[in-house]
Each structure stands twice: as C-alpha cells, then as structure tokens.
Design a protein around this motif. Structure first.
Motif, mmCIF file in Angstrom:
data_model
loop_
_atom_site.group_PDB
_atom_site.id
_atom_site.type_symbol
_atom_site.label_atom_id
_atom_site.label_comp_id
_atom_site.label_asym_id
_atom_site.label_seq_id
_atom_site.Cartn_x
_atom_site.Cartn_y
_atom_site.Cartn_z
ATOM 1 N N ALA A 249 0.910 -1.314 0.024
ATOM 2 C CA ALA A 249 0.070 0.001 0.099
ATOM 3 C C ALA A 249 0.870 1.250 -0.045
ATOM 4 N N GLY A 250 1.960 1.395 0.804
ATOM 5 C CA GLY A 250 2.989 2.420 0.772
ATOM 6 C C GLY A 250 3.647 2.462 -0.696
ATOM 7 N N LEU A 251 3.863 1.541 -1.269
ATOM 8 C CA LEU A 251 4.472 1.495 -2.627
ATOM 9 C C LEU A 251 3.443 2.200 -3.652
ATOM 10 N N GLU A 252 2.263 1.562 -3.517
ATOM 11 C CA GLU A 252 0.948 2.168 -4.281
ATOM 12 C C GLU A 252 0.770 3.645 -4.043
ATOM 13 N N ASN A 253 1.008 4.116 -3.209
ATOM 14 C CA ASN A 253 0.898 5.482 -2.750
ATOM 15 C C ASN A 253 1.924 6.287 -3.345
#
Length: 221
Positions: A199-203
C-alpha cells in the motif's frame, strides 16, 4: 511398509524431516524480520528527504546512503525511464504511446518486482505450516504400527508394555504441530506486512506520477 526397510529408519527420517522444517521456518522468520525492518527504515528515510527536495532534478541526485530501499528503487526506475525517453525521442517502440501511461507502467513493473521480493519465502512458510502436522501424523501412524508388531511379538498386552511405545509414537504428531504453529503465525504476520508495504508503494507511485505530470516527461520543467 517394505520389509527390507527398518521401521525405525522411517520414523527417524520423519523426525529429522520435521527438524529440517523447523530450521527452515526459523531461518525464514529471522530473514523476513530483517528484510521488513530494513525496508521500513529505508522507506522512511528516503520519503523524508525525497519530498523535501525542491524539484525532480534535486530529488534525482539524492546521496546513495539515502536512495536505498523499495521506494528509492521505484523512483530511480522512474527517473531512468524519463531520461531514456528523452534520449530516445520516440524512435524506440518502448517509448511510443502516451508518456504518462508508459511511465506509470514502468513504475508498476518495478513495484511488482519489489512485491515479489517481499513475498519470497512466504510460500515455503505456508507449505511447512500446512504439511508439518501430516508429516508428524505419518510418523505417529508408523510408530503405532511398529509398536503393535512389537507388542504382538512379545505376547503381552499389559498397560506397561502398550503405553510406552504408543506414547513414543505420539511424539511425532506433537512435534509436527509444534513446527506448524510458528510457520502459520509467521506466514499470516508477514502477509499482513506485505500488504501494508505494498500500500505504501502504491501511494508512492501515485504521488510520483503527480509530480512527474507537473513536468514534461521528456525531462523539461
């Protein structure tokens, strides 16, 4: 059971297999703890410096000790694509199309590679967690069969004669469960960490696309 194979050999082989499973499980647990801790530390350090940069050019030249970790590698992939696209000037099929979509695709490919690295070893943990109880049960069944043959050969059915061999055979099932529990718990824990870091990478990909869209993808402000 083949007559030329001693039952003790198969039972001991089962126990050694469970021991190997346990060693692999704890090795993977320690490695994954180190991997996720390192990734979190690098991402936090990179995020702070990257978003404090005045522009993309300054963000591109961050020192090597800061530009580490999954998010840094995604950013480096984005910068590399933008630089190569500028040099190609549309002559390569790789850079033909809507620039923003091509850049996003390049970032997503790198993100998938980072996710695969984070998921490495989880399949092994899941496999050990699901098969260890059955391996232990297999050893128990063989142990009980062997105990029954020994009891029959001795001609005695007293509790002292029966309880000892059967109790020893049940140890394999207990060991199988003891090996499976840490593997299952670790798998669920690390799977949750993978989802959080993904999720952090997608953001980060979305945010990178926003700042890249404010500049020309050919590298011009």
């Amino acid at each position: 059971m083949p007559h030329h194979i001693a039952p003790e050999v198969i039972i001991d082989g089962t126990l050694y297999t469970l021991l190997a499973f346990s060693v692999v499980t704890w090795t993977l647990i320690l490695f994954k703890i180190w991997q996720f801790t390192k990734n979190s530390f690098y991402n936090r350090a990179f995020n702070k410096v990257f978003w404090d940069a005045a522009n993309l050019e300054q963000a591109k030249t961050l020192p090597a000790e800061i530009a580490r970790g999954p998010q840094a590698r995604i950013a480096q992939q984005g910068f590399a694509w933008m630089s190569e696209s500028q040099q190609s000037e549309g002559q390569s099929l790789k850079y033909r199309g809507v620039p923003s979509e091509l850049l996003e695709h390049s970032l997503l490919v790198q993100m998938q590679q980072e996710q695969h690295a984070m998921e490495s070893g989880l399949t092994m943990l899941a496999s050990i967690g699901s098969t260890s109880p059955f391996v232990g049960l297999f050893g128990t069944v063989l142990g009980i069969m062997h105990a029954m043959h020994e009891i029959t050969a001795s001609g005695s059915t007293s509790l002292d004669v029966v309880a000892g061999p059967i109790g020893d055979a049940l140890v394999a099932t207990a060991i199988g469960i003891a090996v499976a529990v840490p593997a299952v718990l670790a798998y669920n824990f690390f799977l949750r960490r993978v989802k959080q870091q993904r999720a952090g990478l997608e953001n980060f990909v979305v945010s990178f696309m926003h700042i890249a869209s404010s500049a020309n993808v050919n590298g011009k402000e």
